[in-house]
Design a protein around this motif. Structure first.
Motif, short mmCIF file in Angstrom:
data_model
loop_
_atom_site.label_atom_id
_atom_site.label_comp_id
_atom_site.label_asym_id
_atom_site.label_seq_id
_atom_site.Cartn_x
_atom_site.Cartn_y
_atom_site.Cartn_z
N GLU A 111 -3.11 0.33 -3.98
CA GLU A 111 -2.88 -1.06 -3.58
C GLU A 111 -2.27 -1.79 -4.77
O GLU A 111 -2.85 -1.82 -5.86
CB GLU A 111 -4.18 -1.73 -3.17
N TYR A 155 0.84 -1.20 0.00
CA TYR A 155 0.00 0.00 0.00
C TYR A 155 0.87 1.25 0.00
O TYR A 155 1.86 1.34 0.73
CB TYR A 155 -0.94 0.01 1.21
N HIS A 166 0.56 5.61 0.02
CA HIS A 166 -0.34 6.71 0.37
C HIS A 166 0.18 8.03 -0.18
O HIS A 166 1.34 8.39 0.02
CB HIS A 166 -0.47 6.79 1.90
N THR A 170 -1.21 0.11 7.73
CA THR A 170 -2.32 0.70 6.99
C THR A 170 -3.43 1.21 7.90
O THR A 170 -4.22 2.05 7.48
CB THR A 170 -2.92 -0.32 6.00
#
Length: 452
Positions: free
Chosen positions: A47, A36, A38, A106
């Protein structure tokens, strides 16, 4: 804008991981386990697992799937380079970088087990309010108390969801805002644009709708072709630019779009090919004065704006900074520099023609050149929508566009909401009853007067 209005772009994500040297001891994710990433400045989580990439939007209201299968052919050429715990995204069509950071935990940002899919109107209204609250950059500048809209959330029903959302955003008068799906297409600021463009027209010439306004704007082009260029002009194959001579000493260059020169993967190559032709014609004409007309230009890609602007500067110079609104405040300020390109750069006198229709990437062009000592702005203030468009989705699949970037010039001035305009003595309306009646173009007339 043309028939596309402003280019409403989802942040494009063509995920191409280029190899970087890594330590032999770097721990690797177990096979088939997702990684993941961000992007705080966008509110995105990417993802990646087994070559498949999903894109999510995150806000204080929860997580929403934006794209279940990010395919390169569906997106522009934003290429990501993996650098340790970062993905750095760059594209010739975008002037700033996008930073994704690897998530080791996460739960602090994103819960992959809790993705919101819902047609419940109250849930969708809550997500909408939070997306703007988390990422919209201009509530104070545009004089809107966003928290006051919380009182509307309990009133939302299936019948009034979109009217309520529209009621929230209309006071922002930001034409980069959009709410759209197969049945809905809501913008903010259209009435304000019509008001500005109708200000110098008598009632019988005024536009009541946006399509009517586009027709009125396009009707001015044949006058320029015939009266000012004697129908002797060149243009690109797609009609995005045309250029010629107003007099033997003064050139004219109309840039109608900052996009649409070729398929997306070939845009930069195509626009540079056209600009080589433009600059060669200018050089061959042996002129040192030119009118650059941006009054018809509703935007496109910032990268194309700078590619064109780079032909009108002979030195590298900082032009502005960009910072993004995130859930924690403004982050990732980036300084943008304009660099000269091509074999020949025009350094003579320039008049820039602007109007309230000059928007988005076209305003980036103006922002890039406005402080040069050889540049004079003539016309009206631009629209005042500089931010790139940030796109998210609601749980029911509706797309949301908003502005989350602040562009600041080298003097610390932000032109969002007000636009860039001329000195008082150089104010000339783009559309006026006088020009329609006389068959003249007062902007070009003023430009010629200044340059002669």
């Amino acid at each position: 804008m043309s028939n596309k209005k402003i280019y409403f772009q989802v942040l494009v994500l063509m995920v191409v991981f280029t190899s970087c040297s890594k330590s032999q001891n770097t721990p690797q994710k177990p096979e088939n386990q997702p990684v993941y990433w961000h992007a705080p400045s966008k509110g995105y989580v990417l993802e990646s697992v087994e070559g498949t990439n999903k894109l999510y939007g995150v806000s204080a209201a929860g997580n929403v799937l934006i794209d279940a299968n990010v395919l390169p052919e569906n997106y522009a050429n934003l290429v990501f380079t993996e650098e340790g715990d970062q993905l750095v995204g760059t594209s010739d069509l975008f002037i700033d970088k996008v930073y994704f950071y690897k998530l080791t935990d996460t739960t602090t940002v994103f819960d992959s087990t809790s993705i919101d899919f819902s047609v419940d109107p109250k849930i969708n209204a809550e997500h909408f309010w939070n997306l703007f609250n988390d990422y919209y950059a201009f509530f104070d500048l545009r004089g809107v108390n966003w928290e006051a809209n919380l009182s509307l959330l309990p009133t939302v029903t299936s019948e009034n969801l979109y009217p309520v959302l529209e009621k929230m955003v209309q006071p922002l008068n930001d034409f980069h805002i959009g709410i759209f799906n197969q049945e809905v297409n809501i913008t903010s600021g259209e009435a304000r644009i019509l008001e500005h463009m109708n200000a110098h027209l008598t009632a019988e010439l005024q536009s009541n709708t946006f399509p009517e306004l586009l027709t009125a704007i396009r009707s001015r082009v044949p006058i320029i072709h015939s009266k000012y260029l004697d129908d002797a002009f060149s243009s690109d194959p797609n009609g995005n630019m045309f250029w010629g001579l107003v007099t033997d000493e003064i050139g004219y260059f109309n840039i109608a779009n900052m996009g649409g020169y070729a398929p997306i993967e070939d845009e930069i190559t195509a626009v540079n090919h056209v600009m080589d032709q433009v600059m060669n014609d200018i050089q061959q004409a042996n002129i040192d004065k030119i009118i650059i007309d941006l009054r018809f230009n509703g935007g496109g890609f910032d990268g194309i704006a700078l590619e064109i602007a780079s032909r009108f500067t002979s030195i590298s110079r900082p032009i502005f900074t960009i910072k993004s609104k995130s859930r924690t405040g403004f982050i990732e300020e980036q300084a943008i520099t304009l660099n000269p390109k091509g074999d020949y750069q025009f350094s003579g006198e320039i008049v820039l023609l602007t109007s309230p229709f000059t928007a988005s990437a076209a305003e980036i062009f103006v922002l890039s050149l406005k402080d040069l000592p050889n540049v004079t702005i003539v016309g009206e203030h631009t629209m005042g929508i500089f931010s790139s468009i940030l796109t998210h989705r609601l749980p029911n699949g509706t797309y949301i566009n908003l502005s989350n970037q602040v562009y600041t010039d080298t003097f610390g001035t932000v032109f969002e909401g007000i636009g860039i305009g001329p000195a008082q003595e150089n104010k000339v309306p783009f559309l006026s009853t006088e020009d329609f009646n006389t068959g003249l173009d007062s902007g070009i007339e003023k430009g010629v007067t200044i340059l002669e």
